[in-house]
Write a protein that holds these residues in place. Structure first.
Motif, PDB file in Angstrom:
ATOM      1  N   LEU A 105      -5.796   1.468  -3.653  1.00  0.00           N
ATOM      2  CA  LEU A 105      -5.107   0.934  -2.476  1.00  0.00           C
ATOM      3  C   LEU A 105      -5.827  -0.289  -1.917  1.00  0.00           C
ATOM      4  CD1 LEU A 105      -4.090   4.268  -0.721  1.00  0.00           C
ATOM      5  CD2 LEU A 105      -2.652   2.741  -2.094  1.00  0.00           C
ATOM      6  N   LEU A 106      -7.146  -0.299  -1.975  1.00  0.00           N
ATOM      7  CA  LEU A 106      -7.900  -1.474  -1.540  1.00  0.00           C
ATOM      8  C   LEU A 106      -7.658  -2.652  -2.489  1.00  0.00           C
ATOM      9  CD1 LEU A 106      -9.845  -2.869   0.362  1.00  0.00           C
ATOM     10  CD2 LEU A 106     -11.746  -1.780  -0.868  1.00  0.00           C
TER      11      LEU A 106
ATOM     12  N   GLU B 169      -8.134   5.573  -3.115  1.00  0.00           N
ATOM     13  CA  GLU B 169      -8.474   4.630  -2.045  1.00  0.00           C
ATOM     14  C   GLU B 169      -8.912   3.285  -2.624  1.00  0.00           C
ATOM     15  OE1 GLU B 169      -7.818   4.965   1.193  1.00  0.00           O
ATOM     16  OE2 GLU B 169      -6.916   6.875   0.628  1.00  0.00           O
ATOM     17  N   ASP B 170      -9.639   3.319  -3.735  1.00  0.00           N
ATOM     18  CA  ASP B 170     -10.042   2.069  -4.394  1.00  0.00           C
ATOM     19  C   ASP B 170      -8.822   1.299  -4.886  1.00  0.00           C
ATOM     20  OD1 ASP B 170     -12.696   2.675  -3.923  1.00  0.00           O
ATOM     21  OD2 ASP B 170     -13.121   3.304  -5.991  1.00  0.00           O
TER      22      ASP B 170
ATOM     23  N   GLU C  70      -9.847  11.222  -5.108  1.00  0.00           N
ATOM     24  CA  GLU C  70      -9.329  10.659  -3.858  1.00  0.00           C
ATOM     25  C   GLU C  70      -9.963   9.299  -3.584  1.00  0.00           C
ATOM     26  OE1 GLU C  70      -6.731  11.702  -2.164  1.00  0.00           O
ATOM     27  OE2 GLU C  70      -6.558  13.302  -3.644  1.00  0.00           O
ATOM     28  N   GLU C  71     -11.254   9.152  -3.904  1.00  0.00           N
ATOM     29  CA  GLU C  71     -11.908   7.845  -3.775  1.00  0.00           C
ATOM     30  C   GLU C  71     -11.247   6.827  -4.702  1.00  0.00           C
ATOM     31  OE1 GLU C  71     -16.161   7.587  -4.161  1.00  0.00           O
ATOM     32  OE2 GLU C  71     -16.430   9.345  -2.884  1.00  0.00           O
TER      33      GLU C  71
ATOM     34  N   ARG D  15       0.838  -1.211   0.000  1.00  0.00           N
ATOM     35  CA  ARG D  15       0.000   0.000   0.000  1.00  0.00           C
ATOM     36  C   ARG D  15       0.870   1.257   0.000  1.00  0.00           C
ATOM     37  NH1 ARG D  15      -5.470   0.009   1.441  1.00  0.00           N
ATOM     38  NH2 ARG D  15      -5.180   2.018   2.477  1.00  0.00           N
TER      39      ARG D  15
ATOM     40  N   ARG E 126       0.879   3.982  -2.903  1.00  0.00           N
ATOM     41  CA  ARG E 126       0.516   5.371  -2.614  1.00  0.00           C
ATOM     42  C   ARG E 126       1.611   6.318  -3.117  1.00  0.00           C
ATOM     43  NH1 ARG E 126      -3.173   7.272   0.770  1.00  0.00           N
ATOM     44  NH2 ARG E 126      -3.242   5.390   2.047  1.00  0.00           N
TER      45      ARG E 126
END
Length: 162
Positions: A68-69, A65-66, A61-62, A40, A44
């Motif tokens: 990174l998930l 995060e997606d 930003e979402e 991660r 990032r």
């Protein structure tokens, strides 16, 4: 008129921070502790360096995060079911971000069927399928590569509320 000598402004097809031909980053992970958090952090930093996605809106930003998930799920699956990840490879171009996790297991992962969202476990590949634009598995002589691709600006479908 003299030129400043700096790089030309980015075109519509080129993201700032990302070469037109794209860029690849590779993290060797074999035997390292904490593969999910390491992966991660690596991802990032690559996304920051590449300024991916190019816009800095709440939906962008979402999207980060997606991604990174997705990385977390792919690495966790390799750790739980394939003896651990050997490598994490990120390849970004102006049109796609590809995430690859290599492991030494020849077993091809399958989403748990039926998917039982109320029970723990068995959600990883369902999450990968939902958050990526494409995903798959490529077998190799020494194991496999599980990959997922995300198109810039794509957003997953909204979740249903009950």
């Amino acid at each position: 008129m003299t030129s400043s000598g700096g790089p030309p402004p980015p075109s519509d097809t080129q993201r700032p921070g990302l070469p037109a031909a794209g860029q690849r980053r590779r993290l060797v992970m074999a035997g390292l502790p904490g593969p999910v958090s390491r992966g991660r952090n690596f991802t990032r930093q690559a996304l920051l360096d590449w300024r991916w996605p190019a816009d800095r809106t709440p939906s962008a930003e979402e999207s980060v995060e997606d991604v990174l998930l997705l990385v977390s799920e792919l690495l966790a699956n390799a750790a739980l079911h394939a003896g651990g990840p050997q490598e994490l490879i990120l390849h970004a171009t102006p049109t796609v971000l590809r995430i690859e996790v290599l492991d030494a297991s020849p077993l091809v992962p399958q989403p748990r069927s039926p998917h039982l969202p109320a029970l723990p476990g068995g959600h990883g590949l369902h999450i990968v399928k939902r958050l990526s634009d494409r995903w798959g598995v490529a077998t190799r002589e020494d194991g496999k590569t599980v990959w997922a691709e995300v198109d810039p600006g794509s957003t997953p479908p909204p979740t249903r509320s009950r």
